[in-house]
Design a protein around this motif. Structure first.
Motif, PDB file in Angstrom:
ATOM      1  N   UNK A   1      -6.769  -2.369  -5.892  1.00 24.47           N
ATOM      2  CA  UNK A   1      -7.860  -3.058  -5.214  1.00 24.47           C
ATOM      3  C   UNK A   1      -8.710  -2.152  -4.342  1.00 24.47           C
ATOM      4  N   UNK A   2      -8.414  -0.860  -4.338  1.00 22.75           N
ATOM      5  CA  UNK A   2      -9.260   0.039  -3.594  1.00 22.75           C
ATOM      6  C   UNK A   2      -8.509   1.176  -2.939  1.00 22.75           C
ATOM      7  N   UNK A   3      -9.220   1.880  -2.063  1.00 22.30           N
ATOM      8  CA  UNK A   3      -8.719   3.093  -1.413  1.00 22.30           C
ATOM      9  C   UNK A   3      -9.143   3.122   0.052  1.00 22.30           C
ATOM     10  N   UNK A   4      -8.279   3.696   0.887  1.00 23.26           N
ATOM     11  CA  UNK A   4      -8.651   4.213   2.198  1.00 23.26           C
ATOM     12  C   UNK A   4      -8.444   5.724   2.101  1.00 23.26           C
TER      13      UNK A   4
ATOM     14  N   UNK B   1       0.839  -1.199   0.000  1.00 23.63           N
ATOM     15  CA  UNK B   1       0.000   0.000   0.000  1.00 23.63           C
ATOM     16  C   UNK B   1       0.870   1.243   0.000  1.00 23.63           C
ATOM     17  N   UNK B   2       0.285   2.327  -0.515  1.00 20.64           N
ATOM     18  CA  UNK B   2       1.017   3.582  -0.578  1.00 20.64           C
ATOM     19  C   UNK B   2       0.054   4.742  -0.455  1.00 20.64           C
TER      20      UNK B   2
ATOM     21  N   UNK C   1      -4.413   1.949  -2.230  1.00 20.35           N
ATOM     22  CA  UNK C   1      -3.936   3.220  -1.722  1.00 20.35           C
ATOM     23  C   UNK C   1      -4.457   3.370  -0.301  1.00 20.35           C
ATOM     24  N   UNK C   2      -3.565   3.236   0.677  1.00 16.02           N
ATOM     25  CA  UNK C   2      -3.977   3.310   2.068  1.00 16.02           C
ATOM     26  C   UNK C   2      -4.191   4.755   2.511  1.00 16.02           C
ATOM     27  N   UNK C   3      -3.758   5.683   1.710  1.00 16.39           N
ATOM     28  CA  UNK C   3      -4.158   7.076   1.808  1.00 16.39           C
ATOM     29  C   UNK C   3      -4.328   7.604   0.390  1.00 16.39           C
TER      30      UNK C   3
END
Length: 330
Positions: A287-290, A210-211, A240-242
């Motif tokens: 696979x998605x976002x936070x 993640x990045x 993307x964890x942020x």
């Protein structure tokens, strides 16, 4: 928030560690800290996040402080870090709302230096602080929350965020991950900084790559082209964890600059999100976002037009996010 344990959502299937697309938001960082993670304001904030965005995941992010970039002690037992009871209550509140949780303890520097600049000499020097001393303190910090994550059924634990100067300390990070895994059996990720995806040589030690996706509106395709070989080589899920952009004129060109001067603009924020979601939708490996981020307590909806921070609450980007999450989760 209800302080009694709630049954966490089912674990992901073996063939899909993340259990599908990650439609997530970061909660509790802005305006957060000790004393803000529980009570009516926190309840209302989390309810609004679920109802207005349709999230399926949440990152519960909080900070602990060390005094300077060269300090080797971390004051995670003290304010402003939320108490253990607050952290557990927030986890249970998220589970009660059907969300999967990523717990994200983060170290910050009390004097305002960005955590990416925490660093020590590559070769130990007598009477100078060392990487070994810092990683010992950081391991105590992280394994404490690994135990809470295990006890509360947290789906994923982030073991570090944007620690750019430490990324090269491969042996220390591998040892840290091993210490975390001794306490916690869920998914482990590391949130590298923007542009640093290829600099981490120990992605094989974690479960999810993640990045931080703070890329300019017109640069998403080039950056995804750069990141893709890293993800393919790692053979791990990526998200993307942020990721986010302030609602401010000029911010779509420099979304990582939270202090960039500019007039409030919900339209500018919406334009950035439209570009980010469109580019990533064409990449099956994203696979998605936070997303960043959803504060507690929230500002008033009537103040949204003058709020120029990252939160999309009651701003034009809110609809863009909800629609993109709905499409991707089908």
């Amino acid at each position: 928030m209800n302080a009694s344990p709630a049954t966490p959502p089912p674990a992901a299937a073996d063939d899909d560690l993340l259990g599908g697309y990650v439609a997530g938001m970061t909660w509790g960082w802005t305006g957060g800290g000790r004393g803000t993670w529980t009570g009516p304001g926190a309840d209302a904030s989390m309810d609004a996040m679920v109802d207005r965005l349709g999230v399926t995941w949440v990152t519960l992010a909080f900070g602990a402080l060390q005094d300077t970039p060269q300090s080797t002690t971390i004051a995670w037992r003290e304010a402003p870090t939320p108490t253990d009871d607050e952290v557990r209550t927030a986890i249970r509140a998220a589970h009660a709302r059907g969300l999967r949780v990523c717990l994200k303890p983060v170290v910050n520097v009390r004097n305002g230096t960005w955590r990416a600049h925490i660093a020590f000499f590559d070769v130990d020097v007598p009477c100078e602080p060392t990487w070994a001393q810092w990683f010992a303190a950081y391991t105590d910090f992280m394994t404490h929350y690994a135990r809470i994550a295990a006890e509360e059924g947290v789906a994923m634990l982030c073991v570090g965020c944007e620690m750019v100067q430490s990324d090269k300390r491969e042996d220390e990070w591998r040892a840290l991950v091993a210490a975390v895994r001794a306490e916690y059996g869920g998914l482990v990720t590391y949130n590298c900084d923007k542009y640093q995806e290829g600099a981490v040589r120990w992605w094989d030690a974690v479960d999810v790559v993640s990045s931080s996706g703070y890329y300019p509106l017109d640069d998403w395709e080039a950056q995804l082209d750069r990141i893709e070989p890293v993800v393919r080589a790692a053979g791990k899920p990526f998200l993307f964890l942020e990721a986010g952009c302030p609602s401010r004129e000029g911010s779509p060109a420099l979304p990582n600059d939270w202090a960039l001067p500019g007039a409030p603009s919900g339209e500018a924020q919406r334009d950035w999100y439209e570009a980010a979601f469109a580019a990533c939708a064409r990449r099956d490996w994203v696979r998605g976002f936070m997303l960043w981020d959803w504060p507690t307590p929230l500002y008033l909806a009537t103040d949204a037009a003058t709020d120029d921070d990252y939160c999309p609450y009651a701003k034009p980007a809110e609809t863009t996010i909800r629609d993109a999450f709905s499409r991707a989760s089908r």
